[in-house]
Enzyme design. Structure first.
Site, PDB file in Angstrom:
ATOM      1  CG  HIS A   1      52.463   9.671 -14.533  1.00 13.97           C
ATOM      2  ND1 HIS A   1      53.866   9.372 -14.707  1.00 13.97           N
ATOM      3  CD2 HIS A   1      52.011   9.576 -15.749  1.00 13.97           C
ATOM      4  CE1 HIS A   1      54.083   8.996 -15.818  1.00 13.97           C
ATOM      5  NE2 HIS A   1      52.982   9.231 -16.771  1.00 13.97           N
TER       6      HIS A   1
ATOM      7  CD  GLU B   1      53.002   7.884 -19.916  1.00 15.94           C
ATOM      8  OE1 GLU B   1      52.596   9.074 -19.637  1.00 15.94           O
ATOM      9  OE2 GLU B   1      53.972   7.467 -19.588  1.00 15.94           O
TER      10      GLU B   1
ATOM     11  CG  ASN C   1      54.567  11.454  -7.310  1.00 17.11           C
ATOM     12  OD1 ASN C   1      53.499  10.696  -7.593  1.00 17.11           O
ATOM     13  ND2 ASN C   1      55.564  11.288  -7.841  1.00 17.11           N
TER      14      ASN C   1
HETATM   15  P1  CMP Z   1      55.796   9.225 -11.777  1.00 17.54           P
HETATM   16  O1  CMP Z   1      55.773  10.650 -12.335  1.00 17.54           O
HETATM   17  O2  CMP Z   1      54.394   8.431 -11.625  1.00 17.54           O
HETATM   18  O3  CMP Z   1      56.734   8.206 -12.630  1.00 17.54           O
HETATM   19  C1  CMP Z   1      57.238   7.346 -11.631  1.00 17.54           C
HETATM   20  C2  CMP Z   1      57.071   7.129 -10.448  1.00 17.54           C
HETATM   21  O4  CMP Z   1      57.878   6.493  -9.535  1.00 17.54           O
HETATM   22  C3  CMP Z   1      57.206   8.512  -9.795  1.00 17.54           C
HETATM   23  O5  CMP Z   1      56.190   9.408 -10.188  1.00 17.54           O
HETATM   24  C4  CMP Z   1      57.227   8.365  -8.153  1.00 17.54           C
HETATM   25  O6  CMP Z   1      55.893   8.269  -7.750  1.00 17.54           O
HETATM   26  C5  CMP Z   1      57.644   6.948  -8.213  1.00 17.54           C
HETATM   27  N1  CMP Z   1      59.249   7.276  -7.679  1.00 17.54           N
HETATM   28  C6  CMP Z   1      60.078   7.680  -8.409  1.00 17.54           C
HETATM   29  N2  CMP Z   1      61.393   7.696  -7.528  1.00 17.54           N
HETATM   30  C7  CMP Z   1      60.946   7.229  -6.443  1.00 17.54           C
HETATM   31  C8  CMP Z   1      61.710   6.744  -5.240  1.00 17.54           C
HETATM   32  N3  CMP Z   1      62.903   6.941  -5.238  1.00 17.54           N
HETATM   33  N4  CMP Z   1      61.099   6.054  -4.223  1.00 17.54           N
HETATM   34  C9  CMP Z   1      59.699   5.792  -4.711  1.00 17.54           C
HETATM   35  N5  CMP Z   1      58.767   6.112  -5.433  1.00 17.54           N
HETATM   36  C10 CMP Z   1      59.527   6.749  -6.401  1.00 17.54           C
END
Ligand code: CMP
Length: 142
Positions: A109, A120, A106
């Protein structure tokens, strides 16, 4: 953090532009790579989640960009700028809508609180590596 997928897809410049255009000051920045152990430590709060292993493997799969960003109301404003965790649910114009390919890949972060931001930031940078907010204010007056 700009995540490995967005770095691999050459989105660093576009994402930095969106961050600066939104009024953030980049107080520290570096390219680095997380080992599996680093990613496990960084995301330790998610260790009981079903997606944890996939998350830490992805986050250690290639280079990332780590940053310390400064702004009034930075945590909330950055979360608005990046959009929902799932890019399919992210608002138009947000970084995840534009550059993320899935919930796990995604693009970026963002810290979820001032306390997480402190932790962090310290994970990636020593105090000597980033501007303090008073130095940023001075640089804006420059
Ligand atoms: P981030 O902001 O990096 O914080 C935790 C990460 O876990 C989040 O972004 C996503 O990339 C990942 N994440 C959260 N929920 C899911 C999910 N249901 N399936 C896969 N990855 C997830």
């Amino acid at each position: 953090m700009i995540k490995p997928g967005a770095v691999h897809n050459k989105h660093i410049g576009h994402i930095l532009s969106k961050i600066e255009e939104a009024g953030f000051t980049i107080a520290a920045i570096k390219t680095t790579r997380l080992s599996l152990e680093d990613a496990a430590e960084f995301y330790a709060e998610h260790k009981d989640k079903p997606f944890y292993q996939e998350l830490i493997e992805f986050m250690s799969s290639g280079p990332i960009i780590a940053m310390v960003l400064l702004k009034e109301n930075a945590v909330e404003d950055f979360r608005k700028l990046i959009g929902a965790t799932d890019p399919a649910k992210a608002a138009e114009g947000t970084i995840r809508k534009l550059f993320a390919t899935s919930k796990s890949h995604n693009a970026v972060h963002g810290s979820d609180s001032d306390a997480s931001a402190e932790r962090e930031s310290a994970f990636f940078f020593s105090r000597r590596e980033f501007l303090r907010s008073d130095e940023v204010i001075a640089s804006m007056e420059y």
